[in-house]
Scaffold this active site. Sequence first.
Site, PDB file in Angstrom:
ATOM      1  CB  THR A  16      25.130  18.559  -7.212  1.00 47.44           C
ATOM      2  OG1 THR A  16      24.852  17.581  -8.207  1.00 47.44           O
ATOM      3  CG2 THR A  16      23.895  18.779  -6.371  1.00 47.44           C
ATOM      4  CB  SER A  62      28.791  13.716 -16.875  1.00 45.58           C
ATOM      5  OG  SER A  62      28.132  13.302 -15.709  1.00 45.58           O
ATOM      6  CG  ASP A  93      27.708  12.276 -11.560  1.00 45.96           C
ATOM      7  OD1 ASP A  93      27.304  11.890 -10.445  1.00 45.96           O
ATOM      8  OD2 ASP A  93      26.948  12.761 -12.421  1.00 45.96           O
ATOM      9  CB  THR A 169      34.781   3.890  -5.498  1.00 42.79           C
ATOM     10  OG1 THR A 169      35.998   3.332  -5.973  1.00 42.79           O
ATOM     11  CG2 THR A 169      33.671   3.445  -6.426  1.00 42.79           C
TER      12      THR A 169
HETATM   13  N1  ASP Z   1      26.040  15.422 -12.168  1.00 41.89           N
HETATM   14  C1  ASP Z   1      26.689  16.072 -11.059  1.00 41.89           C
HETATM   15  C2  ASP Z   1      28.163  16.169 -11.382  1.00 41.89           C
HETATM   16  O1  ASP Z   1      28.884  15.248 -11.188  1.00 41.89           O
HETATM   17  C3  ASP Z   1      26.455  15.313  -9.796  1.00 41.89           C
HETATM   18  C4  ASP Z   1      27.061  15.916  -8.555  1.00 41.89           C
HETATM   19  O2  ASP Z   1      27.734  16.930  -8.549  1.00 41.89           O
HETATM   20  O3  ASP Z   1      26.861  15.329  -7.504  1.00 41.89           O
HETATM   21  O4  ASP Z   1      28.602  17.196 -11.837  1.00 41.89           O
END
Ligand code: ASP
Length: 347
Positions: A16, A62, A93, A169
């Site tokens: 993000t 992810s 994530d 976590t």
């Molecule tokens: N979906 C994003 C990731 O983990 C969420 C984030 O960065 O907070 O890459």
Amino acid sequence: MTDTAPSILLIYTGGTIGMIENPETGALESFNFDHLLKFVPELKRFNYHINTYSFDPPIDSSDMEPYHWARLVRIVERNYGQYDGFVILHGTDTMAYTASAMSFMLENLSKPVILTGSQLPMGMLRTDGKENLITAIELAAAKNADGSAAVPEVCIYFEKDLMRGNRTTKINAEKFNAFKSFNYPCLGHSAIDIQIKPERIRRPDPLRPLKAHYLFDTNVVVLTLFPGIQESIITSVFRLQGLKAVVMKTFGSGNAPQKPWLIRLIKEATARGVVVVNITQCQSGSVEMERYETGRQLLEAGVISGYDSTPECALTKLMFLLGHDLPPEEVRRLMATNLAGEITIDA
Ligand code: ASP
């Protein structure tokens, strides 16, 4: 800038922190590292040498896989002599998995590796990314009076807290305090000053160099028990082709339903060499299988304790140990050994 100024390697993997809204779909998509840096002109005010390395293309966390962890470790290993510390920008994530894995891969680490990211993209006015990044860089550069690194560990820094990576976590998908270390106190906090707690920090062996590891075996599964779980489910999990280890998430202090078929299936699997590790579904506290009959039966079936390990850490530690082709008995012994500050074993 002086030549004695700290040097930091900033590694951007995605997440993000470096995303922007697609005007057509509204979904967040990664953008290029140079754009990200444009939003943090403050970096120029650091009296540090900061070099950057970016995944191309950057990835949502992810999509992280063990080969990405290996890529990160290779970057750290290759650049180890040139930098005082490393900051890794990573999606939130799966950040706790990457931090846990890297804590085992970077044996006898003597320099900081600080992972951070954000809940809001860097381009947004209220972003949390700026503070996270700026403080992570300061932590990566921090030194003790004798010149050694103040935080020679793989850590996550997020929303004012510095945490041991393999104890952390993700707990929140919305609030800025996205991470928590339930079973080990924070290694530091940022307020008016950045406070580091030296007594909580692991020290490397000064006589041994860094040893980087790269191998993982992903023939593992996480099995969460629940009231009403069916024999057919447990049978299909424990009899999976090629299965080498199970992280079993049990109730409370490590308890499971007293079903004869459950114990029989676990016994069969452990006798075949499958390593079954018991961790609790509770966020806080430790497994103590001796405490109740519902836990003791697991112990007798060959299940080993995961102590107060996070699920992310138990899983990555197993993948790491299995990747080194160790026999099940050795994997069991090392799961009960504190390798990187990941578990608390009472004397
Ligand atoms: N979906 C994003 C990731 O983990 C969420 C984030 O960065 O907070 O890459």
